[in-house]
Design an enzyme around this catalytic site. Structure first.
Site, mmCIF file in Angstrom:
data_model
loop_
_atom_site.group_PDB
_atom_site.id
_atom_site.type_symbol
_atom_site.label_atom_id
_atom_site.label_comp_id
_atom_site.label_asym_id
_atom_site.label_seq_id
_atom_site.Cartn_x
_atom_site.Cartn_y
_atom_site.Cartn_z
ATOM 1 N N ARG A 45 0.836 -1.222 0.000
ATOM 2 C CA ARG A 45 0.000 0.000 0.000
ATOM 3 C C ARG A 45 0.862 1.261 0.000
ATOM 4 O O ARG A 45 0.452 2.304 -0.488
ATOM 5 C CB ARG A 45 -0.978 -0.003 1.171
ATOM 6 C CG ARG A 45 -0.334 -0.015 2.536
ATOM 7 C CD ARG A 45 -1.367 -0.247 3.621
ATOM 8 N NE ARG A 45 -0.765 -0.641 4.870
ATOM 9 C CZ ARG A 45 -0.893 0.032 6.012
ATOM 10 N NH1 ARG A 45 -1.568 1.155 6.038
ATOM 11 N NH2 ARG A 45 -0.335 -0.409 7.107
ATOM 12 N N SER A 76 -4.682 4.912 5.717
ATOM 13 C CA SER A 76 -4.568 3.459 5.531
ATOM 14 C C SER A 76 -4.139 3.139 4.103
ATOM 15 O O SER A 76 -3.433 2.177 3.850
ATOM 16 C CB SER A 76 -5.905 2.775 5.810
ATOM 17 O OG SER A 76 -6.232 2.902 7.168
ATOM 18 N N GLU A 102 -19.083 4.311 0.616
ATOM 19 C CA GLU A 102 -18.346 3.763 -0.522
ATOM 20 C C GLU A 102 -19.169 3.751 -1.809
ATOM 21 O O GLU A 102 -18.635 3.960 -2.901
ATOM 22 C CB GLU A 102 -17.866 2.341 -0.204
ATOM 23 C CG GLU A 102 -16.828 2.268 0.913
ATOM 24 C CD GLU A 102 -17.433 2.314 2.315
ATOM 25 O OE1 GLU A 102 -18.677 2.279 2.433
ATOM 26 O OE2 GLU A 102 -16.670 2.381 3.295
ATOM 27 N N HIS A 147 -5.482 -3.746 2.040
ATOM 28 C CA HIS A 147 -5.851 -4.665 3.121
ATOM 29 C C HIS A 147 -6.600 -5.892 2.592
ATOM 30 O O HIS A 147 -7.533 -6.384 3.217
ATOM 31 C CB HIS A 147 -6.689 -3.950 4.181
ATOM 32 C CG HIS A 147 -5.943 -2.876 4.938
ATOM 33 N ND1 HIS A 147 -5.241 -1.865 4.317
ATOM 34 C CD2 HIS A 147 -5.787 -2.664 6.263
ATOM 35 C CE1 HIS A 147 -4.696 -1.081 5.228
ATOM 36 N NE2 HIS A 147 -4.989 -1.542 6.414
ATOM 37 N N ASP A 187 -7.743 -7.660 12.491
ATOM 38 C CA ASP A 187 -9.120 -7.174 12.350
ATOM 39 C C ASP A 187 -10.111 -8.310 12.067
ATOM 40 O O ASP A 187 -11.311 -8.154 12.275
ATOM 41 C CB ASP A 187 -9.222 -6.121 11.246
ATOM 42 C CG ASP A 187 -8.772 -4.751 11.740
ATOM 43 O OD1 ASP A 187 -8.607 -4.583 12.969
ATOM 44 O OD2 ASP A 187 -8.573 -3.852 10.902
ATOM 45 N N ARG A 205 -1.822 -4.860 3.419
ATOM 46 C CA ARG A 205 -1.513 -4.055 4.595
ATOM 47 C C ARG A 205 -0.085 -4.229 5.129
ATOM 48 O O ARG A 205 0.558 -3.233 5.466
ATOM 49 C CB ARG A 205 -2.506 -4.413 5.705
ATOM 50 C CG ARG A 205 -2.246 -3.654 6.965
ATOM 51 C CD ARG A 205 -3.092 -4.180 8.113
ATOM 52 N NE ARG A 205 -2.976 -3.326 9.265
ATOM 53 C CZ ARG A 205 -3.268 -3.689 10.503
ATOM 54 N NH1 ARG A 205 -3.714 -4.911 10.722
ATOM 55 N NH2 ARG A 205 -3.124 -2.868 11.504
#
Lengths: 283, 320
Positions: free
Chosen positions: B16, B43, B64, B115, B123, B173
């Site tokens: 990322r 992020s 989104e 991610h 998560d 990630r």
């Protein structure tokens, strides 16, 4: 700028086109189409600066229109054809195999005048905001217009978009809601009530205009002019436009039952007898 | 052709971050590029672009669907929008918006998704999407790219701005070994031969390219010769490169951080079943959701580790 008399004649012809198109393929959505004739005729015939040929996808230095409730494609196709985007005779291909006039509007077949597919509801305001943001970045002073249904406002994405436009002060955008109070399964109030629609839009930070006579061409044109004058003041503008679904054909008017149904021969004959012949002629 | 033992890691950075750096460079070189995020700017490492080009960056908030629609509208009016959110929210949550407003309407939108997969880690399964490649490659006309390290992700980010049409760019990630060259040229749809071999071809994508290289090194020491090919572009698939390699090795292992259903493995199986059926094994998650844990622990538990590649290669060789 066309004269009102010419626009009224165009509106009369568009109504004939809608009923003939839907009858011809025995499918489609006549109710909402008939209810929005005055809006489309005023928009394309008087309000917007637009160039049918050559059609430019990016709409640079032109006004742009996005139809969110894509099922009322018959009215849009008729008005596009009759304002020069494509040959009027192509209306005859509506919903038939290999047509550019898909049941719901699409760019896939390259029909001039269409900038994005719509049909799955709730997406048009977002797309119109995107185009409006691009115009702002490009210092392009023209406007972006969008039409959506009232039942469509039950889609959550609409409210995401409505919230965004106020926050980002998208004030070169005019959304019109076809406030006919009807949807497929019945009146909005019986399906899922929209509540106090003007108060909701206001609470979301929009400049709200209400048009009671959405089937009066002069009233629609005057209201859209007024809406334009209300832009560029830091708020997006919405016109809540009361229309009669099925307006112009007595047995289709004021009911949800003609949302997505084609007339049979007898009904077709009755409708055509009610809709005056015009000098523009049938396709 | 690079020799297997010459492929070494020069450090570790998240893919990322490669995206974030690529987007910043694009901001400087292409004024049509605009960025959007749904409350995940840092992020996605989009803050570099946002700081330098605030007028070309749009914070959409946690919305989104609206982001995809706005991106479609921006593209209609000539911009090149890059949307940024997690892979889960970039695909499944907004499938219909992508389908109608972007793919069917052929909008020049770059859907950039971080991610992805199990390596999201702690998560847990709500965020660990393992179906996104499948969803995106089913859409007609959608380009699907899953680069393998920081450098390649940066190169891919730059390359997709020059391609006109919808693209799904998938990255991850965690910090991950960097082993491809800096400032490489990225050609969409062109598979990269990493090492030549004769016994079996390992086709890998994303994080599992490095895993496959490590496995191939170990197998080489045991006398098993693996050809390793980096399929960074899952759609359009480089049919020619795949068939060339398989016609030589006649055995295939596909490795990806995704469900076995619908991903790169299925794409390659679909090609081979028509053109060149050979024994084949999948490295991928077996019809399961993930869970919380450290990335490496998760890859191990769900059968996506080096030892799984070793096992799959030996298994497929037995069936050859």
């Amino acid at each position: 700028m066309a004269e009102i008399a010419q626009l009224k004649e165009l509106a009369a012809q568009v109504r004939r086109d809608i009923v003939r198109m839907v009858f011809n393929c025995q499918s489609g959505h006549p109710g909402g189409s008939l209810g929005c004739v005055e809006f489309f005729v005023a928009l394309y015939g008087k309000i917007m600066k637009h160039k049918p040929k050559p059609f430019k996808m990016d709409g640079r230095n032109q006004d742009m229109f996005f139809l969110s409730n894509g099922h009322i494609s018959p009215v849009w196709y008729s008005v596009l054809a009759r304002t020069g985007y494509f040959e009027v005779k192509e209306l005859n291909t509506f919903r038939k195999l290999n047509t550019r006039l898909q049941g719901h509007p699409a760019t896939h077949e390259g029909l001039p005048g269409i900038r994005i597919a719509s049909g799955s509801l709730g997406q048009g305001i977002s797309a119109a905001i995107g185009a409006a943001l691009a115009k702002r970045l490009d210092a392009d002073k023209r406007w972006v217009f969008c039409l959506c249904g009232d039942g469509e406002l039950q889609e959550g994405q609409c409210w995401e978009a409505i919230m965004f436009a106020a926050h980002h002060k998208v004030d070169n955008l005019i959304v019109t809601v076809d406030w006919n109070g009807q949807q497929i399964d019945g009146p909005n109030d019986a399906v899922i009530s929209l509540g106090n629609l003007p108060a909701k839009w206001k609470a979301f930070g929009w400049d709200v205009l209400i048009l009671d006579k959405g089937n009066d061409l002069e009233a629609v044109a005057a209201m859209l002019q007024r809406a334009k004058r209300r832009t560029r003041k830091g708020k997006p503008v919405v016109v809540l436009m009361k229309t009669d679904m099925g307006y112009g054909v007595d047995f289709m008017a004021g009911t949800h039952k003609w949302h997505g149904k084609a007339p049979n021969q007898e009904q077709f004959d009755s409708a055509m007898a009610q809709l005056p012949v015009t000098a523009l002629g049938d396709y | 052709m690079i020799k297997l033992n010459d492929i070494i890691s020069t450090g570790s950075r998240a893919t990322r971050e490669g995206f974030g750096q690529g987007l910043l460079e694009l901001g400087r070189s292409n004024s049509k590029v605009v960025g959007l995020t749904a409350d995940l700017m840092e992020s996605l490492q989009m803050q570099h672009f946002q700081k330098e080009f605030p007028e070309r960056f749009f914070q959409v908030g946690i919305a989104e669907a609206n982001m995809m629609g706005i991106a479609a509208g921006l593209a209609t009016a000539g911009k090149i929008p890059f949307t940024g959110t997690f892979a889960n929210f970039s695909t499944g949550r907004v499938y219909d918006q992508i389908r109608q407003s972007i793919a069917y309407s052929h909008k020049n939108v770059k859907i950039c998704a971080s991610h992805a997969g199990l390596t999201l880690g702690e998560d847990g399964a709500t965020h660990q999407i393992l179906e996104d490649i499948g969803m995106m490659r089913m859409l007609p006309g959608m380009v699907v790219i899953n680069p393998c390290d920081y450098n390649q992700t940066k190169a891919a980010t730059l390359a997709i701005a020059d391609y006109h049409g919808p693209v799904y760019l998938r990255f991850g990630r965690p910090a991950w070994p960097i082993f491809t060259p800096e400032n490489q040229k990225f050609k969409i749809g062109k598979a990269l031969h990493l090492a030549s071999g004769k016994d079996v071809t390992i086709f890998a994508t994303g994080h599992l390219v490095w895993t496959s290289i490590e496995a191939a090194k170990e197998l080489a020491a045991e006398g098993i010769s693996c050809e390793v090919i980096n399929i960074h572009t899952i759609k359009p698939l480089d049919d020619e490169a795949i068939l060339d390699s398989v016609s030589k090795t006649k055995a295939v292992v596909v490795a990806e951080e995704h469900q076995r259903a619908g991903g790169l493995g299925d794409a390659i199986a679909n090609l081979l079943v028509h053109r060149l059926p050979v024994p084949m094994e999948y490295i991928g998650v077996k019809d399961s959701f993930g869970e919380s844990g450290k990335p490496v622990e998760l890859l191990d538990k769900y059968g996506l580790s080096k030892k799984d590649v070793l096992w799959a290669v030996k298994d497929v060789l037995e069936r050859k």
